[in-house]
Enzyme design. Sequence first.
Site, PDB file in Angstrom:
ATOM      1  N   ASP A  37      24.534  12.161  25.744  1.00 41.32           N
ATOM      2  CA  ASP A  37      24.381  12.903  24.497  1.00 41.32           C
ATOM      3  C   ASP A  37      24.508  14.412  24.717  1.00 41.32           C
ATOM      4  O   ASP A  37      24.196  14.924  25.799  1.00 41.32           O
ATOM      5  CB  ASP A  37      22.996  12.645  23.891  1.00 41.32           C
ATOM      6  N   ASP A  38      24.944  15.085  23.659  1.00 43.43           N
ATOM      7  CA  ASP A  38      24.829  16.544  23.487  1.00 43.43           C
ATOM      8  C   ASP A  38      25.975  17.377  24.043  1.00 43.43           C
ATOM      9  O   ASP A  38      26.016  18.577  23.810  1.00 43.43           O
ATOM     10  CB  ASP A  38      23.514  17.090  24.063  1.00 43.43           C
ATOM     11  N   HIS A  88      27.548  12.907  17.038  1.00 43.67           N
ATOM     12  CA  HIS A  88      26.134  13.261  17.223  1.00 43.67           C
ATOM     13  C   HIS A  88      25.765  14.431  16.327  1.00 43.67           C
ATOM     14  O   HIS A  88      24.912  15.253  16.693  1.00 43.67           O
ATOM     15  CB  HIS A  88      25.900  13.599  18.700  1.00 43.67           C
ATOM     16  N   HIS A  92      23.647  19.127  15.964  1.00 39.36           N
ATOM     17  CA  HIS A  92      22.500  18.407  16.506  1.00 39.36           C
ATOM     18  C   HIS A  92      21.339  18.419  15.509  1.00 39.36           C
ATOM     19  O   HIS A  92      20.186  18.692  15.850  1.00 39.36           O
ATOM     20  CB  HIS A  92      22.065  19.010  17.851  1.00 39.36           C
ATOM     21  N   HIS A 176      22.003  12.798  29.361  1.00 40.19           N
ATOM     22  CA  HIS A 176      22.493  13.962  28.617  1.00 40.19           C
ATOM     23  C   HIS A 176      23.410  14.809  29.509  1.00 40.19           C
ATOM     24  O   HIS A 176      23.006  15.178  30.622  1.00 40.19           O
ATOM     25  CB  HIS A 176      21.333  14.829  28.129  1.00 40.19           C
TER      26      HIS A 176
END
Length: 216
Positions: A37-38, A88, A92, A176
């Site tokens: 993620d991210d 995503h 965020h 991440h």
Amino acid sequence: MFRFDPRIQLPKIVTRYFPKALWRLPGNQKRVVLTFDDGPIPEVTPWVLKLLKEENIKACFFCVGENVKRNPEVFQQVIDAGHQIGNHTFNHLQGLKNTDEVYFENIEKAASYIDSKLMRPPHGWLRKSQYQKVIKNYQMVMWDIISRDYDAKSSPQKVIDNVLNFVRPGSIIIFHDSLKAEKNLEVALPIVIKKLKEEGYQFALLPETKEAKVAS
């Protein structure tokens, strides 16, 4: 041995709140999905891609639209390597902290950069009304295990333990590709991959379908 830690693995009573989200792969095969993620960011994502190539593993990267806009060449590296991509949101955004309208607009803004029907809500926090609309257009992907690699108070060994102590057939695991996670990720991820392989796990991709999947 029975283990319970809702920071790592949510109980079934919680996962049932979003029954059409994908929490685990179905079946009892010893397979897991690595998700990141991210990102994408140039400081971390290329390192992850290099490791995955060396280990012959495909994963899914849930990308923040703003990072894709800033780092299109890194995003293209993810695609060129044959990995899955997912939405995503653009900034965020947490659903609970934003109106439905703002939340949906942010998802669609990200979609203009990220061509995928896979979507993961940041932190998994969103209203029921937001969930109901998202699942009309996306396969919402949650998780079975959060490695907590981003936790500044954590250590690489704790991240390793978080995954290996809770992994089970079908686990969707969150790491991440972010600066917050970097110090833990670079030590923990190679070890986790090695140990999972030794335990007989295979690495799978996510089913790109909007069918309901309930964790157990």
